[in-house]
Design a protein around this motif. Structure first.
Motif, PDB file in Angstrom:
ATOM      1  N   ILE A 278       0.857  -1.192   0.000  1.00  0.00           N
ATOM      2  CA  ILE A 278       0.000   0.000   0.000  1.00  0.00           C
ATOM      3  C   ILE A 278       0.887   1.234   0.000  1.00  0.00           C
ATOM      4  O   ILE A 278       1.698   1.436   0.916  1.00  0.00           O
ATOM      5  N   LEU A 279       0.743   2.061  -1.027  1.00  0.00           N
ATOM      6  CA  LEU A 279       1.461   3.338  -1.103  1.00  0.00           C
ATOM      7  C   LEU A 279       0.564   4.410  -0.504  1.00  0.00           C
ATOM      8  O   LEU A 279      -0.624   4.502  -0.831  1.00  0.00           O
ATOM      9  N   GLY A 280       1.133   5.219   0.379  1.00  0.00           N
ATOM     10  CA  GLY A 280       0.397   6.314   0.984  1.00  0.00           C
ATOM     11  C   GLY A 280       1.073   7.649   0.733  1.00  0.00           C
ATOM     12  O   GLY A 280       2.306   7.732   0.764  1.00  0.00           O
ATOM     13  N   ILE A 281       0.277   8.662   0.460  1.00  0.00           N
ATOM     14  CA  ILE A 281       0.821  10.019   0.319  1.00  0.00           C
ATOM     15  C   ILE A 281      -0.296  11.014   0.648  1.00  0.00           C
ATOM     16  O   ILE A 281      -1.463  10.800   0.302  1.00  0.00           O
ATOM     17  N   ARG A 282       0.051  12.089   1.335  1.00  0.00           N
ATOM     18  CA  ARG A 282      -0.938  13.077   1.752  1.00  0.00           C
ATOM     19  C   ARG A 282      -1.282  14.017   0.583  1.00  0.00           C
ATOM     20  O   ARG A 282      -0.438  14.302  -0.272  1.00  0.00           O
ATOM     21  N   PRO A 283      -2.517  14.521   0.562  1.00  0.00           N
ATOM     22  CA  PRO A 283      -2.940  15.391  -0.540  1.00  0.00           C
ATOM     23  C   PRO A 283      -2.052  16.609  -0.745  1.00  0.00           C
ATOM     24  O   PRO A 283      -1.867  17.053  -1.882  1.00  0.00           O
ATOM     25  N   GLU A 284      -1.482  17.152   0.355  1.00  0.00           N
ATOM     26  CA  GLU A 284      -0.630  18.327   0.204  1.00  0.00           C
ATOM     27  C   GLU A 284       0.739  17.993  -0.394  1.00  0.00           C
ATOM     28  O   GLU A 284       1.502  18.896  -0.758  1.00  0.00           O
ATOM     29  N   ASP A 285       1.062  16.690  -0.490  1.00  0.00           N
ATOM     30  CA  ASP A 285       2.336  16.266  -1.067  1.00  0.00           C
ATOM     31  C   ASP A 285       2.204  15.823  -2.511  1.00  0.00           C
ATOM     32  O   ASP A 285       3.128  15.240  -3.091  1.00  0.00           O
ATOM     33  N   VAL A 286       1.035  16.095  -3.099  1.00  0.00           N
ATOM     34  CA  VAL A 286       0.803  15.860  -4.520  1.00  0.00           C
ATOM     35  C   VAL A 286       0.479  17.210  -5.152  1.00  0.00           C
ATOM     36  O   VAL A 286      -0.315  17.975  -4.605  1.00  0.00           O
ATOM     37  N   ALA A 287       1.112  17.499  -6.280  1.00  0.00           N
ATOM     38  CA  ALA A 287       0.912  18.797  -6.921  1.00  0.00           C
ATOM     39  C   ALA A 287       0.469  18.609  -8.364  1.00  0.00           C
ATOM     40  O   ALA A 287       0.839  17.626  -9.020  1.00  0.00           O
ATOM     41  N   ILE A 288      -0.310  19.553  -8.846  1.00  0.00           N
ATOM     42  CA  ILE A 288      -0.658  19.592 -10.263  1.00  0.00           C
ATOM     43  C   ILE A 288       0.476  20.298 -10.990  1.00  0.00           C
ATOM     44  O   ILE A 288       0.833  21.431 -10.661  1.00  0.00           O
ATOM     45  N   ALA A 289       1.088  19.603 -11.945  1.00  0.00           N
ATOM     46  CA  ALA A 289       2.321  20.086 -12.572  1.00  0.00           C
ATOM     47  C   ALA A 289       2.264  19.869 -14.079  1.00  0.00           C
ATOM     48  O   ALA A 289       1.276  19.367 -14.628  1.00  0.00           O
ATOM     49  N   ASP A 290       3.375  20.218 -14.742  1.00  0.00           N
ATOM     50  CA  ASP A 290       3.446  20.083 -16.204  1.00  0.00           C
ATOM     51  C   ASP A 290       3.788  18.673 -16.633  1.00  0.00           C
ATOM     52  O   ASP A 290       3.523  18.283 -17.779  1.00  0.00           O
ATOM     53  N   GLU A 291       4.414  17.922 -15.743  1.00  0.00           N
ATOM     54  CA  GLU A 291       4.757  16.541 -16.093  1.00  0.00           C
ATOM     55  C   GLU A 291       4.580  15.645 -14.876  1.00  0.00           C
ATOM     56  O   GLU A 291       4.646  16.101 -13.739  1.00  0.00           O
ATOM     57  N   GLY A 292       4.321  14.380 -15.127  1.00  0.00           N
ATOM     58  CA  GLY A 292       4.093  13.424 -14.044  1.00  0.00           C
ATOM     59  C   GLY A 292       3.132  12.350 -14.505  1.00  0.00           C
ATOM     60  O   GLY A 292       3.228  11.853 -15.629  1.00  0.00           O
ATOM     61  N   ILE A 293       2.160  12.004 -13.641  1.00  0.00           N
ATOM     62  CA  ILE A 293       1.195  10.953 -13.949  1.00  0.00           C
ATOM     63  C   ILE A 293      -0.110  11.606 -14.402  1.00  0.00           C
ATOM     64  O   ILE A 293      -0.660  12.466 -13.714  1.00  0.00           O
ATOM     65  N   ALA A 294      -0.593  11.196 -15.563  1.00  0.00           N
ATOM     66  CA  ALA A 294      -1.781  11.814 -16.150  1.00  0.00           C
ATOM     67  C   ALA A 294      -3.047  11.280 -15.485  1.00  0.00           C
ATOM     68  O   ALA A 294      -3.150  10.097 -15.144  1.00  0.00           O
ATOM     69  N   GLY A 295      -4.004  12.183 -15.304  1.00  0.00           N
ATOM     70  CA  GLY A 295      -5.289  11.806 -14.740  1.00  0.00           C
ATOM     71  C   GLY A 295      -6.368  12.766 -15.188  1.00  0.00           C
ATOM     72  O   GLY A 295      -6.140  13.657 -16.023  1.00  0.00           O
ATOM     73  N   GLU A 296      -7.561  12.614 -14.601  1.00  0.00           N
ATOM     74  CA  GLU A 296      -8.708  13.435 -14.983  1.00  0.00           C
ATOM     75  C   GLU A 296      -9.447  13.883 -13.727  1.00  0.00           C
ATOM     76  O   GLU A 296      -9.641  13.093 -12.793  1.00  0.00           O
ATOM     77  N   VAL A 297      -9.831  15.137 -13.681  1.00  0.00           N
ATOM     78  CA  VAL A 297     -10.553  15.674 -12.531  1.00  0.00           C
ATOM     79  C   VAL A 297     -11.904  14.974 -12.409  1.00  0.00           C
ATOM     80  O   VAL A 297     -12.697  14.980 -13.355  1.00  0.00           O
ATOM     81  N   TYR A 298     -12.151  14.395 -11.241  1.00  0.00           N
ATOM     82  CA  TYR A 298     -13.395  13.656 -11.005  1.00  0.00           C
ATOM     83  C   TYR A 298     -14.373  14.487 -10.162  1.00  0.00           C
ATOM     84  O   TYR A 298     -15.565  14.510 -10.426  1.00  0.00           O
ATOM     85  N   VAL A 299     -13.837  15.154  -9.113  1.00  0.00           N
ATOM     86  CA  VAL A 299     -14.654  16.011  -8.246  1.00  0.00           C
ATOM     87  C   VAL A 299     -13.792  17.173  -7.773  1.00  0.00           C
ATOM     88  O   VAL A 299     -12.591  16.995  -7.525  1.00  0.00           O
ATOM     89  N   VAL A 300     -14.385  18.355  -7.620  1.00  0.00           N
ATOM     90  CA  VAL A 300     -13.710  19.521  -7.041  1.00  0.00           C
ATOM     91  C   VAL A 300     -14.477  19.927  -5.783  1.00  0.00           C
ATOM     92  O   VAL A 300     -15.682  20.188  -5.845  1.00  0.00           O
ATOM     93  N   GLU A 301     -13.767  19.982  -4.644  1.00  0.00           N
ATOM     94  CA  GLU A 301     -14.380  20.390  -3.375  1.00  0.00           C
ATOM     95  C   GLU A 301     -13.692  21.673  -2.892  1.00  0.00           C
ATOM     96  O   GLU A 301     -12.565  21.619  -2.404  1.00  0.00           O
ATOM     97  N   PRO A 302     -14.343  22.831  -3.012  1.00  0.00           N
ATOM     98  CA  PRO A 302     -13.733  24.088  -2.541  1.00  0.00           C
ATOM     99  C   PRO A 302     -13.618  24.099  -1.005  1.00  0.00           C
ATOM    100  O   PRO A 302     -14.600  23.819  -0.298  1.00  0.00           O
ATOM    101  N   LEU A 303     -12.431  24.410  -0.502  1.00  0.00           N
ATOM    102  CA  LEU A 303     -12.204  24.492   0.940  1.00  0.00           C
ATOM    103  C   LEU A 303     -11.859  25.900   1.390  1.00  0.00           C
ATOM    104  O   LEU A 303     -11.525  26.117   2.551  1.00  0.00           O
ATOM    105  N   GLY A 304     -11.943  26.865   0.481  1.00  0.00           N
ATOM    106  CA  GLY A 304     -11.573  28.232   0.815  1.00  0.00           C
ATOM    107  C   GLY A 304     -10.172  28.535   0.336  1.00  0.00           C
ATOM    108  O   GLY A 304      -9.962  28.954  -0.807  1.00  0.00           O
TER     109      GLY A 304
END
Length: 357
Positions: A278-304
């Motif tokens: 099991i690989l674990g990583i916190r949301p703040e340690d993942v960034a949206i960048a120009d290169e990396g692993i491709a994905g698709e936005v599934y849900v957006v939850e505004p937190l302020g």
């Protein structure tokens, strides 16, 4: 006062409420007992207070065995979730009641009550009864009543659960400030990991009556020793992805369909060849960048301050904290960069960390 628990166990029939707890709370330390409902944290607190007697094991205050010492002789101050104030008494009478039981002189009772009331900002409420007070004021009175005893040990049983979010924030700061100023050893029971992380010097995490870890908030957050702790501590919670770690061309990779992440050698070497991990990583340690692993936005939850983005990668999902100004929408393609120094790896069978064992 130093508190030591040795193999502390409490059992009702065949049911274990607490099993083999071993820990030491240093003099003047603030320790939180953290865990979900039913994990044994309040039972442990009541054992320390003397309200329950242990089935086996020892409780020591400054090396003095306390198992058979009645609660009134332990010099412990306790603050409950329900406040437990006497409704027919004034604030002043509630504050001095513990001192009456100890036959403290009237002059000293008045002096102690006034000092504590000034400290807690409730001096103008001394003539009121609990029914005339707000929740926050009642909580201050309950804390003041515990402090007028001049205890060697302060015990808190989820004291802020009945307060609103803003009041909880101010009371957290108030309790911590008082504990530091007075230098009293404190044990604080909570199921709220934010309370534990912000207030405690060390945190004892409990699950199913057993101690899972006992360490500083930073260590608990950065180096969780078990899968349970990794998921329980932190908000938003840690991402977990089932992967297999393989080595290709001298580089370790965590992979699954649609997901291939290079790992640092010291992390990958611990998990390679084990099959499923099991690989674990916190949301703040993942960034949206120009290169990396491709994905698709599934849900957006505004937190302020941030948006919590649920990104679908193949047949799995990863939560990311992102800048709201990116204006991401459902279905947008994104690329994720994982901080390789923050990746955790766990054995799915034992649920223990593969990195710190």
């Amino acid at each position: 006062m130093k508190v030591r628990l040795e193999n502390l166990t409490k059992r009702w029939g065949s049911i274990y409420a607490v099993r083999d707890i071993n820990l030491t709370v240093d003099d003047g330390e603030f320790v939180a007992f953290l865990g979900p409902s039913g994990c044994g944290k309040t039972t442990t607190l009541l054992l320390i207070a003397g309200i329950y007697k242990p089935t086996t094991g020892r409780i020591l205050f400054d090396e003095r065995m306390m198992n058979q010492v009645p609660p009134k002789n332990r010099n412990v101050g306790m603050v409950f979730q329900s406040y437990a104030l006497y409704p027919h008494m004034t604030v002043y009478e509630n504050l001095v009641f513990p001192m009456k039981l100890k036959r403290v002189s009237t002059a000293e009772m008045k002096e102690r009550a006034q000092r504590v009331a000034d400290m807690l900002g409730i001096a103008h409420l001394l003539d009121r009864r609990p029914g005339q007070l707000s929740g926050g004021q009642q909580q201050r009175v309950a804390l003041g009543r515990a402090l007028t005893k001049q205890p060697d040990l302060l015990l808190f049983d989820e004291p802020l659960s009945n307060l609103d979010a803003r009041l909880r924030l101010s009371m957290r700061a108030e309790i911590k400030r008082l504990q530091i100023e007075m230098g009293i050893t404190a044990i604080y029971v909570t199921h709220d990991q934010v309370e534990a992380m912000t207030m405690a010097d060390r945190i004892a995490v409990m699950k199913d009556g057993m101690l899972q870890a006992f360490c500083s908030p930073d260590e608990l957050y950065e180096r969780p020793p078990t899968l349970f702790i990794a998921g329980f501590v932190g908000n938003p919670p840690m991402n977990f992805i089932e992967v297999e770690v393989v080595q290709r061309d001298g580089v370790y990779h965590a992979q699954r369909p649609g997901f291939d992440l290079p790992l640092l050698p010291e992390r990958g070497a611990q998990a390679a060849g084990r099959g499923r991990v099991i690989l674990g990583i916190r949301p703040e340690d993942v960034a949206i960048a120009d290169e990396g692993i491709a994905g698709e936005v599934y849900v957006v939850e505004p937190l302020g301050r941030d948006d919590l983005i649920d990104v679908r990668i193949g047949d799995t999902h990863v939560h990311v904290l992102a800048d709201p100004t990116l204006n991401l929408r459902l279905g947008d393609p994104v690329t994720l960069r994982f901080n390789p120094k923050k990746i955790q790896l766990f054995d799915p069978e034992t649920e223990r960390s593969l990195l710190w064992t």
